[in-house]
Design an enzyme around this catalytic site. Structure first.
Site, short mmCIF file in Angstrom:
data_model
loop_
_atom_site.label_atom_id
_atom_site.label_comp_id
_atom_site.label_asym_id
_atom_site.label_seq_id
_atom_site.Cartn_x
_atom_site.Cartn_y
_atom_site.Cartn_z
N GLU A 316 0.87 -1.18 0.00
CA GLU A 316 0.00 0.00 0.00
C GLU A 316 0.91 1.22 0.00
O GLU A 316 1.79 1.33 0.84
CB GLU A 316 -0.91 -0.01 1.23
CG GLU A 316 -2.09 0.94 1.13
CD GLU A 316 -1.79 2.29 1.74
OE1 GLU A 316 -1.59 3.25 0.96
OE2 GLU A 316 -1.76 2.39 2.96
N CYS A 350 -2.33 8.11 4.41
CA CYS A 350 -2.35 7.69 3.01
C CYS A 350 -3.63 8.16 2.33
O CYS A 350 -3.65 8.38 1.11
CB CYS A 350 -2.25 6.18 2.90
SG CYS A 350 -0.79 5.49 3.70
#
Length: 564
Positions: A316, A350
């Site tokens: 990720e 994120c």
């Protein structure tokens, strides 16, 4: 070296299949729910416990060793973790492993994996459930305090991360692992042939490379593969070292045996070069930057002919997340959601909103309210409970974000309408900054910044469709995104057109705040492999299922009946 007990376990595994494979009874199953978020109101017990823990963590420098199996190591390569909001204050002293120690950890992991994989899943799950209970009670304040001091998270940001999300990962992954066992293949006549399925760990070792910004991610990356029978080398982030070390100690206290997860702080390239050159690399569980993940993936590709198995790569890598505002949107919801998404934890999520698309018709109202809301935010020490946010993580991040602000000050296409100041004399403080761009593909609208900087593009109301296309095409990322509107026709249209722009998509809600089991998290394109941490499929990625057919009648003839 395997222990005598280990050989007993291996012998157990080699018995007849019918004595090993069993379908869990209904008594083995359990229910689970999300961990409640505590309020930390004045006078509350949790507030007092947290303040005491903050005092202890901030006044001590804990020495953290390298842990490989049941041995601890120190090296001459000594590093310190400091408070980002007061970078003269050290809270942890730790040691970098060299390549020889990383290789030793690989050998220990390989041996431990064979023994650990033979421990029944039911037993592993009981360890995980105990660990979650310890995190929710005995160690809750310490997990939060080490996260606040070491990663400059405010009370609420630490609570939803180091407490609730971490506990949820541990509990729900155990739940999902048990749920996997409910499925068994069809056996048309079990008296003749019994078909079954069992879940094995990955043969070799898994490398977990975790980031600074979520304590919970560190625990998930390292311990979910372990739950499924893998052995792990955990490289924690230097700037999340103490909170990650706390997780390691809690999981050990709960019963995870030595060697199953090895705690190996190291220089990134040294760690990456060593793990990818080992033929026994079984997987990499990664959260971090695109260049680092690309480097690891390239190294695996170059060494692909040397591996015992094809390594599983899960990553990720962040995003350039958007809020797209339709003329029918509720302005107050837009402003409050955008302020929280862009500036909580200094935009170091994120999923944080980094680009905002606003129609001309709403821009005057949205601008006014954005500026008013932004001016109410206190950016200060996390021990001051009225701080909305604090410092960015380190000097490197400070200089990177400062560079974008300085670029905005000089670019004729950009105008800073709020913030734009910074100061690293005490801590790495950057004020929440709002920039308006004339160019929707200016680098400030396309590159990941990972800081408290929001860029606004004001579009003509008549150009909704072309602006939607910009959302889809202007960045390589596809992690999170949100649309705000009351117009049902637009919502349906945008829902279709923006299908591939985000792994986590929000309608009339901010682009941050995913909850384990409610919004499994992950994105595609350059945002990652979209394996959805916090969802039911994630545990399966760290297992190697084995199909088993056991026959109870003898085969008497090689010929089929029609041949007679």
């Amino acid at each position: 070296m395997r222990t005598a007990r280990g050989f007993e376990i291996l012998k157990f595994c080699q018995r007849s299949v019918s004595s090993v494979v069993s379908i869990p009874s209904s008594a083995d199953y359990f229910s689970v729910k999300n961990e409640p978020i505590l309020g930390y109101l004045k006078g509350s017990q949790e507030r007092e416990e947290l303040q005491n823990a903050l005092k202890t963590v901030s006044e001590n420098v804990e020495e953290v060793p390298i842990v490989i199996g049941n041995e601890t190591f120190t090296t001459n390569d000594v590093r310190y973790q400091v408070m980002p909001h007061n970078h003269r204050t050290k809270i942890a002293k730790f040691h970098y492993a060299n390549s020889d120690l990383v290789k030793k950890a690989i050998d220990v992991s390989k041996a431990a994996q064979l023994e650990w994989d033979c421990v029944p899943l039911k037993k592993k799950i009981s360890i995980w459930r105990k660990a979650a209970d310890l995190m929710a009670t005995k160690y809750r304040s310490l997990l939060n305090a080490t996260t606040m001091c070491g990663q400059s998270k405010t009370v609420i940001q630490a609570e939803i991360d180091a407490a609730c999300e971490l506990i949820d990962f541990v509990r729900f992954n155990a739940f999902y692992a048990m749920e996997l066992t409910k499925y068994q293949p069809i056996s048309e006549n079990a008296k003749v042939t019994l078909n079954s399925l069992r879940y094995r760990g990955l043969d070799g070792f898994v490398a977990a490379v975790s980031p600074f910004n979520f304590t919970a991610i560190g625990g998930n990356l390292a311990y979910t593969p372990a739950l499924m029978g893998c052995a792990v080398l955990w490289k924690p982030s230097d700037t999340a070292l103490l909170s990650n070390w706390t997780i390691f100690k809690v999981m050990t206290e709960a019963g995870v045996p030595p060697g199953v997860v090895n705690f190996v702080p190291a220089d990134g390239p040294v760690f990456g070069d060593t793990i990818t050159s080992s033929p026994h690399l079984a997987g990499i569980n990664f959260t971090g930057s695109v260049p680092t993940f690309n480097r690891l993936w390239s190294q695996v590709g170059k060494n692909i002919n040397n591996y015992v198995n094809f390594p599983r790569l899960i990553g990720e890598c962040g995003g350039k997340n958007y809020h797209f505002i339709h003329p029918s949107a509720d302005v107050t919801s837009v402003v409050n959601g955008t302020i929280r998404s862009a500036f909580e934890y200094c935009g170091q999520k994120c999923s944080a909103c980094s680009r905002l698309y606003v129609p001309e018709s709403l821009w005057p109202q949205i601008k006014k309210q954005l500026l008013e809301a932004r001016d109410t935010l206190k950016i200060g020490d996390v021990s001051e409970f009225d701080s909305f946010s604090s410092a960015v993580i380190d000097e490197k991040a400070f200089q990177r974000i400062k560079g974008y602000i300085d670029f905005a000050k000089q670019s004729p296409e950009l105008e800073i309408i709020a913030g734009g100041s910074y100061d690293d004399s005490v801590g790495y403080f950057i004020q929440p900054t709002i920039v308006v761009t004339k160019n929707p593909v200016n680098k400030i609208m396309t590159e990941e910044i990972f800081g408290p900087l929001l860029t606004v593009y004001v579009y003509k109301d008549s150009e909704i469709d072309s602006t939607l296309q910009l959302v889809e095409s202007s960045t390589p990322y596809a992690l999170t995104g949100a649309i705000f509107a009351q117009d049902e026709k637009f919502l349906k249209d945008a829902f279709t057109k923006l299908k591939y722009t985000a792994g986590n998509f929000y309608i009339n809600d901010k682009s941050t705040g995913s909850v384990v089991a409610q919004q499994p998290f992950g994105g595609s394109r350059m945002s990652g492999t979209n394996d959805k941490a916090g969802g039911p499929h994630y545990v399966l990625r760290w297992s190697s299922p084995q199909s088993i057919k056991e026959t109870f009648v003898q085969l008497k003839d090689i010929k089929y009946d029609y041949m007679k």
